[in-house]
Design a protein around this motif. Structure first.
Motif, mmCIF file in Angstrom:
data_model
loop_
_atom_site.group_PDB
_atom_site.id
_atom_site.type_symbol
_atom_site.label_atom_id
_atom_site.label_comp_id
_atom_site.label_asym_id
_atom_site.label_seq_id
_atom_site.Cartn_x
_atom_site.Cartn_y
_atom_site.Cartn_z
ATOM 1 N N MET A 44 0.836 -1.177 0.000
ATOM 2 C CA MET A 44 0.000 0.000 0.000
ATOM 3 C C MET A 44 0.887 1.249 0.000
ATOM 4 O O MET A 44 1.838 1.357 0.763
ATOM 5 C CB MET A 44 -0.894 0.000 1.247
ATOM 6 C CG MET A 44 -1.695 1.270 1.342
ATOM 7 S SD MET A 44 -2.511 1.697 2.898
ATOM 8 C CE MET A 44 -3.230 0.245 3.517
ATOM 9 N N ASN A 45 0.564 2.197 -0.887
ATOM 10 C CA ASN A 45 1.300 3.461 -0.919
ATOM 11 C C ASN A 45 0.851 4.350 0.213
ATOM 12 O O ASN A 45 -0.335 4.511 0.455
ATOM 13 C CB ASN A 45 1.064 4.174 -2.254
ATOM 14 C CG ASN A 45 1.780 3.495 -3.388
ATOM 15 O OD1 ASN A 45 2.711 2.731 -3.176
ATOM 16 N ND2 ASN A 45 1.349 3.770 -4.606
ATOM 17 N N ARG A 46 1.814 4.923 0.890
ATOM 18 C CA ARG A 46 1.500 5.852 1.978
ATOM 19 C C ARG A 46 1.328 7.248 1.396
ATOM 20 O O ARG A 46 1.987 7.618 0.427
ATOM 21 C CB ARG A 46 2.622 5.832 3.000
ATOM 22 C CG ARG A 46 2.688 4.508 3.759
ATOM 23 C CD ARG A 46 4.023 4.266 4.433
ATOM 24 N NE ARG A 46 4.523 5.352 5.212
ATOM 25 C CZ ARG A 46 4.254 5.545 6.513
ATOM 26 N NH1 ARG A 46 3.471 4.709 7.151
ATOM 27 N NH2 ARG A 46 4.777 6.554 7.163
ATOM 28 N N ALA A 47 0.439 7.998 1.998
ATOM 29 C CA ALA A 47 0.219 9.379 1.569
ATOM 30 C C ALA A 47 1.457 10.206 1.872
ATOM 31 O O ALA A 47 2.217 9.922 2.799
ATOM 32 C CB ALA A 47 -0.995 9.943 2.287
ATOM 33 N N ARG A 48 1.636 11.247 1.073
ATOM 34 C CA ARG A 48 2.754 12.184 1.253
ATOM 35 C C ARG A 48 2.171 13.494 1.758
ATOM 36 O O ARG A 48 1.350 14.114 1.092
ATOM 37 C CB ARG A 48 3.506 12.356 -0.059
ATOM 38 C CG ARG A 48 4.195 11.056 -0.474
ATOM 39 C CD ARG A 48 4.691 11.065 -1.918
ATOM 40 N NE ARG A 48 5.475 12.213 -2.297
ATOM 41 C CZ ARG A 48 6.798 12.344 -2.139
ATOM 42 N NH1 ARG A 48 7.490 11.366 -1.598
ATOM 43 N NH2 ARG A 48 7.425 13.428 -2.538
ATOM 44 N N LEU A 49 2.604 13.905 2.947
ATOM 45 C CA LEU A 49 2.079 15.071 3.649
ATOM 46 C C LEU A 49 3.164 16.129 3.761
ATOM 47 O O LEU A 49 4.336 15.810 3.985
ATOM 48 C CB LEU A 49 1.605 14.650 5.046
ATOM 49 C CG LEU A 49 1.147 15.721 6.015
ATOM 50 C CD1 LEU A 49 -0.126 16.397 5.517
ATOM 51 C CD2 LEU A 49 0.918 15.114 7.395
ATOM 52 N N ASP A 103 0.528 14.636 -1.571
ATOM 53 C CA ASP A 103 -0.912 14.400 -1.524
ATOM 54 C C ASP A 103 -1.664 15.511 -0.803
ATOM 55 O O ASP A 103 -2.696 15.981 -1.285
ATOM 56 C CB ASP A 103 -1.206 13.049 -0.852
ATOM 57 C CG ASP A 103 -0.664 11.899 -1.676
ATOM 58 O OD1 ASP A 103 -1.100 11.746 -2.822
ATOM 59 O OD2 ASP A 103 0.220 11.175 -1.164
ATOM 60 N N ILE A 104 -1.152 15.931 0.359
ATOM 61 C CA ILE A 104 -1.829 16.941 1.179
ATOM 62 C C ILE A 104 -0.786 17.924 1.694
ATOM 63 O O ILE A 104 0.237 17.508 2.255
ATOM 64 C CB ILE A 104 -2.540 16.304 2.395
ATOM 65 C CG1 ILE A 104 -3.561 15.263 1.958
ATOM 66 C CG2 ILE A 104 -3.195 17.379 3.273
ATOM 67 C CD1 ILE A 104 -4.052 14.373 3.103
ATOM 68 N N THR A 105 -1.057 19.220 1.502
ATOM 69 C CA THR A 105 -0.194 20.246 2.088
ATOM 70 C C THR A 105 -1.030 21.165 2.960
ATOM 71 O O THR A 105 -2.047 21.698 2.512
ATOM 72 C CB THR A 105 0.518 21.088 1.007
ATOM 73 O OG1 THR A 105 1.342 20.228 0.210
ATOM 74 C CG2 THR A 105 1.394 22.165 1.636
ATOM 75 N N LEU A 106 -0.604 21.312 4.209
ATOM 76 C CA LEU A 106 -1.201 22.275 5.137
ATOM 77 C C LEU A 106 -0.403 23.569 5.028
ATOM 78 O O LEU A 106 0.814 23.554 5.224
ATOM 79 C CB LEU A 106 -1.130 21.760 6.576
ATOM 80 C CG LEU A 106 -1.727 20.390 6.876
ATOM 81 C CD1 LEU A 106 -1.468 20.013 8.329
ATOM 82 C CD2 LEU A 106 -3.205 20.363 6.557
ATOM 83 N N VAL A 107 -1.083 24.680 4.720
ATOM 84 C CA VAL A 107 -0.406 25.967 4.572
ATOM 85 C C VAL A 107 -0.847 26.891 5.688
ATOM 86 O O VAL A 107 -2.023 27.207 5.819
ATOM 87 C CB VAL A 107 -0.736 26.628 3.215
ATOM 88 C CG1 VAL A 107 -0.029 27.965 3.102
ATOM 89 C CG2 VAL A 107 -0.361 25.725 2.074
ATOM 90 N N ALA A 111 -9.946 12.687 7.730
ATOM 91 C CA ALA A 111 -10.935 12.656 6.646
ATOM 92 C C ALA A 111 -10.253 12.637 5.282
ATOM 93 O O ALA A 111 -10.593 11.813 4.415
ATOM 94 C CB ALA A 111 -11.874 13.853 6.757
ATOM 95 N N LEU A 112 -9.287 13.514 5.081
ATOM 96 C CA LEU A 112 -8.611 13.578 3.787
ATOM 97 C C LEU A 112 -7.856 12.288 3.485
ATOM 98 O O LEU A 112 -7.869 11.811 2.342
ATOM 99 C CB LEU A 112 -7.681 14.792 3.727
ATOM 100 C CG LEU A 112 -8.372 16.153 3.744
ATOM 101 C CD1 LEU A 112 -7.343 17.276 3.814
ATOM 102 C CD2 LEU A 112 -9.296 16.333 2.544
ATOM 103 N N LEU A 113 -7.203 11.722 4.482
ATOM 104 C CA LEU A 113 -6.488 10.458 4.271
ATOM 105 C C LEU A 113 -7.445 9.309 3.979
ATOM 106 O O LEU A 113 -7.073 8.346 3.306
ATOM 107 C CB LEU A 113 -5.599 10.141 5.480
ATOM 108 C CG LEU A 113 -4.382 11.054 5.634
ATOM 109 C CD1 LEU A 113 -3.716 10.833 6.983
ATOM 110 C CD2 LEU A 113 -3.396 10.830 4.496
ATOM 111 N N ASP A 114 -8.690 9.417 4.466
ATOM 112 C CA ASP A 114 -9.723 8.415 4.162
ATOM 113 C C ASP A 114 -10.414 8.699 2.837
ATOM 114 O O ASP A 114 -11.323 7.963 2.446
ATOM 115 C CB ASP A 114 -10.789 8.390 5.271
ATOM 116 C CG ASP A 114 -10.305 7.702 6.528
ATOM 117 O OD1 ASP A 114 -9.283 6.994 6.481
ATOM 118 O OD2 ASP A 114 -10.968 7.884 7.579
ATOM 119 N N GLY A 115 -10.041 9.807 2.172
ATOM 120 C CA GLY A 115 -10.659 10.151 0.901
ATOM 121 C C GLY A 115 -11.980 10.884 1.027
ATOM 122 O O GLY A 115 -12.753 10.967 0.069
#
Length: 178
Positions: free
Chosen positions: A1-6, A53-57, A161-165
């Protein structure tokens, strides 16, 4: 499984949102099992990577350097999250908006300076924009998380939530100034 990139990014703000991120405490361990933190002021990454995948700004867009940085990040990020009131509305950094840039620089580097007074910082400091702007005025934003700073529970909820899609529903999770 590919892990998300944060990734997390800090523009013009106080770092309070990053402190709330760290306040997730032991939930950071669970997050680390689902995602790799590939860029952040909290780690030693120098270059913002591709395929995030997800960036918090956190923070507002206040300089020409911020504009370049957020455009670069947006181009390499699937989901961009404006984290905190500064990113969402430009909040405290925008308190300088009623004043011309030259007046702001004079106040900071001449009137309030005890040593080396002057505004001879060409090439050293990034150029201030005429108006501080929230992130969404510069690039498209996918999720807005208000709060000053947003509580750790809200940040955890959004990331989960975002990691769960799923698209997070922040009703009751946080509000402006909270």
């Amino acid at each position: 499984m590919n892990r998300a990139r944060l990734a997390t990014v800090w523009l013009d703000g106080c770092s309070g949102c990053h402190m709330s991120f760290l306040d997730m405490d032991e939930r950071l361990i669970a997050l680390a099992e689902r995602a790799d933190l590939v860029y952040s002021p909290l780690v030693d990454s120098k270059e913002f990577p591709e395929g995030v995948d997800i960036t918090l700004v956190e923070g507002a867009v206040s300089t020409d350097e911020d504009i370049e940085k957020i455009r670069h990040i947006r181009g390499r990020t699937k989901l961009l999250v404006s984290l905190g009131d500064c990113a969402v509305t430009s909040n405290v950094p925008a308190m300088r908006n009623p004043f011309p840039v030259v007046q702001v620089m004079e106040r900071a580097y001449v009137e309030n300076a005890d040593i080396r007074q002057g505004v001879e910082f060409t090439g050293v400091l990034p150029r201030l924009l005429d108006r501080v702007r929230p992130v969404h005025e510069v690039v498209p934003v996918d999720v807005f998380v208000p709060g000053c700073p947003p509580p750790a529970d809200a940040i955890h909820y959004v990331l989960d939530a975002l990691l769960d899609g799923r698209q997070p529903d922040l009703t009751g999770q946080t509000r402006f100034g909270r």
